[in-house]
Design a protein around this motif. Structure first.
Motif, PDB file in Angstrom:
ATOM      1  N   UNK A   1       0.824  -1.205   0.000  1.00 46.71           N
ATOM      2  CA  UNK A   1       0.000   0.000   0.000  1.00 46.71           C
ATOM      3  C   UNK A   1       0.860   1.258   0.000  1.00 46.71           C
ATOM      4  N   UNK A   2       1.906   1.274   0.820  1.00 46.61           N
ATOM      5  CA  UNK A   2       2.817   2.421   0.834  1.00 46.61           C
ATOM      6  C   UNK A   2       3.484   2.617  -0.527  1.00 46.61           C
ATOM      7  N   UNK A   3       3.945   1.525  -1.124  1.00 50.21           N
ATOM      8  CA  UNK A   3       4.640   1.608  -2.407  1.00 50.21           C
ATOM      9  C   UNK A   3       3.714   2.112  -3.507  1.00 50.21           C
TER      10      UNK A   3
ATOM     11  N   UNK B   1       1.887  10.099  -1.230  1.00 46.69           N
ATOM     12  CA  UNK B   1       0.604  10.412  -0.585  1.00 46.69           C
ATOM     13  C   UNK B   1       0.632   9.951   0.873  1.00 46.69           C
ATOM     14  N   UNK B   2       0.225  10.815   1.770  1.00 52.02           N
ATOM     15  CA  UNK B   2       0.180  10.479   3.187  1.00 52.02           C
ATOM     16  C   UNK B   2      -1.090   9.681   3.460  1.00 52.02           C
ATOM     17  N   UNK B   3      -0.932   8.537   4.100  1.00 50.94           N
ATOM     18  CA  UNK B   3      -2.062   7.646   4.394  1.00 50.94           C
ATOM     19  C   UNK B   3      -2.456   7.779   5.859  1.00 50.94           C
ATOM     20  N   UNK B   4      -3.677   8.175   6.113  1.00 50.16           N
ATOM     21  CA  UNK B   4      -4.166   8.248   7.490  1.00 50.16           C
ATOM     22  C   UNK B   4      -4.419   6.845   8.018  1.00 50.16           C
TER      23      UNK B   4
ATOM     24  N   UNK C   1      -7.145   5.811   9.250  1.00 51.15           N
ATOM     25  CA  UNK C   1      -8.460   5.404   8.756  1.00 51.15           C
ATOM     26  C   UNK C   1      -8.356   4.831   7.352  1.00 51.15           C
ATOM     27  N   UNK C   2      -7.559   5.470   6.502  1.00 54.24           N
ATOM     28  CA  UNK C   2      -7.371   4.974   5.137  1.00 54.24           C
ATOM     29  C   UNK C   2      -6.721   3.602   5.144  1.00 54.24           C
ATOM     30  N   UNK C   3      -5.700   3.422   5.970  1.00 61.05           N
ATOM     31  CA  UNK C   3      -5.009   2.133   6.042  1.00 61.05           C
ATOM     32  C   UNK C   3      -5.950   1.044   6.528  1.00 61.05           C
ATOM     33  N   UNK C   4      -6.733   1.337   7.553  1.00 67.02           N
ATOM     34  CA  UNK C   4      -7.697   0.358   8.076  1.00 67.02           C
ATOM     35  C   UNK C   4      -8.700  -0.016   6.990  1.00 67.02           C
TER      36      UNK C   4
ATOM     37  N   UNK D   1       0.987   8.287   7.604  1.00 63.89           N
ATOM     38  CA  UNK D   1       2.280   7.709   7.249  1.00 63.89           C
ATOM     39  C   UNK D   1       2.489   7.752   5.735  1.00 63.89           C
ATOM     40  N   UNK D   2       3.777   7.749   5.335  1.00 61.44           N
ATOM     41  CA  UNK D   2       4.140   7.618   3.935  1.00 61.44           C
ATOM     42  C   UNK D   2       5.588   7.159   3.852  1.00 61.44           C
TER      43      UNK D   2
END
Length: 225
Positions: free
Chosen positions: A160-162, A167-170, A172-175, A219-220
């Motif tokens: 997902x990070x790659x 883009x910064x992932x909150x 909530x987005x990661x969950x 995170x990013x």
């Protein structure tokens, strides 16, 4: 990748969900056809695993309804009945593939991979960040050619990070991307998985700040020089 499992056999659901999650799939489960139709319309899925014999709305009717709405999601239909007429009915309704119970898990997983590949215009490229390489097609990660042994959730998080670049992932987005609705994470699960992933990356020589924490946002991956 997020899959929808429409199945009312609780014991089979437990086996299938666990097996699919072991291969980094996020699995949402519903137990009847009407709920399956509603879920498939509202959410975005890579594949639907659909039982034929369902309460409220049978699988063939559900499949036909989705196709009539223009839904092109790959559908793998499963049933306890081995009659050729049932198979023909499912395929004519728009199913992409068909399996008869009892299911053989290795074959099921192979059929799912084949349908997912078929639905992609091109093969998934190897994702790269500096010396870090992740190959989605063979489930492998290396840093300077040293292999990283990740859990399914860590692998999905790194992928997902790659794919997200800068883009910064909150949280909530990661969950939303990595956990199913039936398996919500406990508090601080994202933080714990990020910490574990950082530790494993550092152990093979990656920078300790490879995954940046943007305070109050998310995170990013750190931008490469």
């Amino acid at each position: 990748m997020r899959l929808l499992l429409v199945e009312d056999d609780i014991r089979l659901v437990e086996v299938l969900a666990e097996a699919l999650q072991d291969y980094s799939y996020v699995v949402d489960v519903v137990g009847d056809g009407e709920a399956g139709l509603d879920q498939a319309i509202r959410e975005e899925y890579s594949l639907i695993l659909l039982d034929v014999m369902l309460p409220k709305l049978d699988g063939v009717s559900l499949c036909r309804s989705l196709r009539s709405r223009g839904c092109a999601i790959p559908i793998l239909m499963v049933t306890a009945r081995d009659a050729s007429t049932d198979k023909v009915a499912g395929l004519d309704a728009g199913a992409d593939d068909y399996l008869v119970k009892p299911l053989d898990l290795p074959e099921l997983l192979a059929r799912i991979r084949a349908l997912l590949r078929r639905g992609q215009a091109i093969a998934q490229p190897v994702l790269q960040w500096g010396a870090l390489q992740l190959d989605p097609s063979c489930y492998s990660v290396t840093y300077n050619r040293s292999p990283l042994h990740l859990t399914p959730k860590e692998f999905s998080l790194l992928e997902l990070f790659l794919r997200s670049g800068q883009r910064v992932l909150s949280r909530r987005t990661i969950v939303g991307q990595l956990w199913s609705y039936d398996d919500p994470p406990v508090e601080d699960s994202v933080k714990a998985h990020v910490k574990a992933l950082r530790h494993k990356l550092k152990a093979v020589g990656a920078p300790p700040d490879a995954i940046e924490n943007i305070r109050g946002v998310g995170y990013r991956l750190k931008q490469l020089a």
